[in-house]
Each structure stands twice: as C-alpha cells, then as structure tokens.
Design a protein around this motif. Structure first.
Motif, PDB file in Angstrom:
ATOM      1  N   GLU A 287      32.120  -5.738  31.243  1.00  0.00           N
ATOM      2  CA  GLU A 287      33.526  -6.102  31.080  1.00  0.00           C
ATOM      3  C   GLU A 287      34.446  -4.884  31.067  1.00  0.00           C
ATOM      4  OE1 GLU A 287      33.669  -8.230  27.431  1.00  0.00           O
ATOM      5  OE2 GLU A 287      32.219  -9.725  28.074  1.00  0.00           O
ATOM      6  N   PHE A 288      33.880  -3.691  31.144  1.00  0.00           N
ATOM      7  CA  PHE A 288      34.670  -2.478  31.029  1.00  0.00           C
ATOM      8  C   PHE A 288      35.817  -2.399  32.045  1.00  0.00           C
ATOM      9  CE2 PHE A 288      35.353   2.063  32.052  1.00  0.00           C
ATOM     10  CZ  PHE A 288      35.990   2.417  30.875  1.00  0.00           C
ATOM     11  N   PRO A 289      35.590  -2.694  33.328  1.00  0.00           N
ATOM     12  CA  PRO A 289      36.718  -2.618  34.265  1.00  0.00           C
ATOM     13  C   PRO A 289      37.886  -3.538  33.878  1.00  0.00           C
ATOM     14  CG  PRO A 289      34.658  -2.706  35.474  1.00  0.00           C
ATOM     15  CD  PRO A 289      34.332  -2.967  34.030  1.00  0.00           C
ATOM     16  N   SER A 290      37.588  -4.724  33.386  1.00  0.00           N
ATOM     17  CA  SER A 290      38.679  -5.618  32.974  1.00  0.00           C
ATOM     18  C   SER A 290      39.351  -5.103  31.698  1.00  0.00           C
ATOM     19  CB  SER A 290      38.179  -7.049  32.794  1.00  0.00           C
ATOM     20  OG  SER A 290      37.233  -7.109  31.756  1.00  0.00           O
ATOM     21  N   GLN A 291      38.563  -4.448  30.824  1.00  0.00           N
ATOM     22  CA  GLN A 291      39.145  -3.861  29.628  1.00  0.00           C
ATOM     23  C   GLN A 291      40.098  -2.715  29.984  1.00  0.00           C
ATOM     24  OE1 GLN A 291      35.626  -2.782  27.522  1.00  0.00           O
ATOM     25  NE2 GLN A 291      35.298  -4.841  26.680  1.00  0.00           N
TER      26      GLN A 291
ATOM     27  N   GLU B 192      30.957   7.778  24.287  1.00  0.00           N
ATOM     28  CA  GLU B 192      29.828   7.708  23.366  1.00  0.00           C
ATOM     29  C   GLU B 192      28.738   6.767  23.854  1.00  0.00           C
ATOM     30  OE1 GLU B 192      31.543   6.548  19.664  1.00  0.00           O
ATOM     31  OE2 GLU B 192      32.321   8.551  19.239  1.00  0.00           O
ATOM     32  N   ASN B 193      29.109   5.744  24.603  1.00  0.00           N
ATOM     33  CA  ASN B 193      28.159   4.712  25.030  1.00  0.00           C
ATOM     34  C   ASN B 193      28.038   4.634  26.545  1.00  0.00           C
ATOM     35  OD1 ASN B 193      27.780   3.652  22.283  1.00  0.00           O
ATOM     36  ND2 ASN B 193      29.905   3.027  22.487  1.00  0.00           N
ATOM     37  N   PHE B 194      28.217   5.746  27.231  1.00  0.00           N
ATOM     38  CA  PHE B 194      28.258   5.728  28.686  1.00  0.00           C
ATOM     39  C   PHE B 194      27.044   5.054  29.327  1.00  0.00           C
ATOM     40  CE2 PHE B 194      27.920   7.576  32.945  1.00  0.00           C
ATOM     41  CZ  PHE B 194      29.151   7.165  33.451  1.00  0.00           C
ATOM     42  N   PRO B 195      25.836   5.318  28.855  1.00  0.00           N
ATOM     43  CA  PRO B 195      24.687   4.663  29.496  1.00  0.00           C
ATOM     44  C   PRO B 195      24.698   3.139  29.326  1.00  0.00           C
ATOM     45  CG  PRO B 195      23.953   6.501  28.136  1.00  0.00           C
ATOM     46  CD  PRO B 195      25.409   6.287  27.855  1.00  0.00           C
ATOM     47  N   ARG B 196      25.389   2.646  28.313  1.00  0.00           N
ATOM     48  CA  ARG B 196      25.378   1.208  28.031  1.00  0.00           C
ATOM     49  C   ARG B 196      26.775   0.590  28.178  1.00  0.00           C
ATOM     50  NH1 ARG B 196      23.262   3.746  23.599  1.00  0.00           N
ATOM     51  NH2 ARG B 196      24.952   2.988  22.314  1.00  0.00           N
TER      52      ARG B 196
END
Length: 135
Positions: free
Chosen positions: A23-27, A15-19
């Motif tokens: 921290e996503f990789p660590s999540q 849903e929020n791919f552009p933003r």
C-alpha cells in the motif's frame, strides 16, 4: 502536522525498507495530497489514509513529548541558576523557596510520562533544597 507526518512516513520506510507495504505507493500519493492541501492552506478532508492518520497521531505525540521535554529543561535550568546563586551567596537563601513550584511542575510531567524513578530523585533533590532554605 502534515509535514511531521510526512517525515514519519519517510522514517518508517527507511526503517522497514525490506518489508515495505504494497500500500506504500497509495500512502505516498495520499501524503503528497495532504502536503499540497496544507501548502494551499485548505483542509485535506478528501484524502483518507488510515496509516497516515496513525502517523499523524504519532507525530502529534512526538511534538507534545518534545514540548514537555523543553518545559522540563527550562525549569531545571532555572533551578540550577537559583541553586548556583545560593551556593555563591548564602544571602540568596529566600530564592530557594521559589524552586518548589518548578519542582512540582517537573514532578507532574514526570508522573504523566511514567518516569517514577526520576520523580523520586526529584523529590529527594527538593527535600535537600528545602533543607538549604532553612537558616
């Protein structure tokens, strides 16, 4: 619960791919560790990720809401069956008295969910059922 959290994380990214958060990789790493722990039937206490905790809470809320919706639907199905039987055979009038319990359970759920209009509509339906129950 960990699998539901993982699905919410994936849904959130889509849903929020552009933003996407930096921290996503660590999540993702934390989520994979949690899933591995769940698969091995051990607690994931060594994996801390505040966003995942929030997603777990949201997943739990969704699961609870789904359960409440299933309970409401089951009660409504029962009410429909009793009413249908009554309209086909008025000798089954006594069964209508059992519907007040279902109606109260549904009303309680609707009140918790804050669905006031639905609760009012249910009350009107129950009034009509009470009238049908009178000989």
């Amino acid at each position: 619960m960990e699998y539901a959290t993982g699905l919410l994380l994936a849904e959130s990214v889509l849903e929020n791919f552009p933003r996407v958060s930096p921290e996503f990789p660590s999540q993702v790493d934390a989520m994979v560790a949690r899933l591995d722990a769940a698969e091995q039937n051990r607690p994931a206490t060594d994996v801390a990720a505040p966003m995942l905790d929030e997603m777990a809470r949201r997943a739990q809320e969704r699961l609870l809401l789904a359960q409440v919706a299933r309970e409401i639907q089951a009660n409504l199905r029962h009410m429909e069956q009793v009413l249908d039987a009554f309209f086909r055979d008025h000798d089954k009038r006594a069964d209508l008295a059992t519907l007040a319990r279902d109606s109260k359970q549904i009303a309680g759920a609707l009140q918790i969910l804050g669905l006031d209009h639905a609760e009012q509509l249910l009350a009107l339906c129950q009034q009509q059922i009470d009238e049908y129950a009178q000989p």
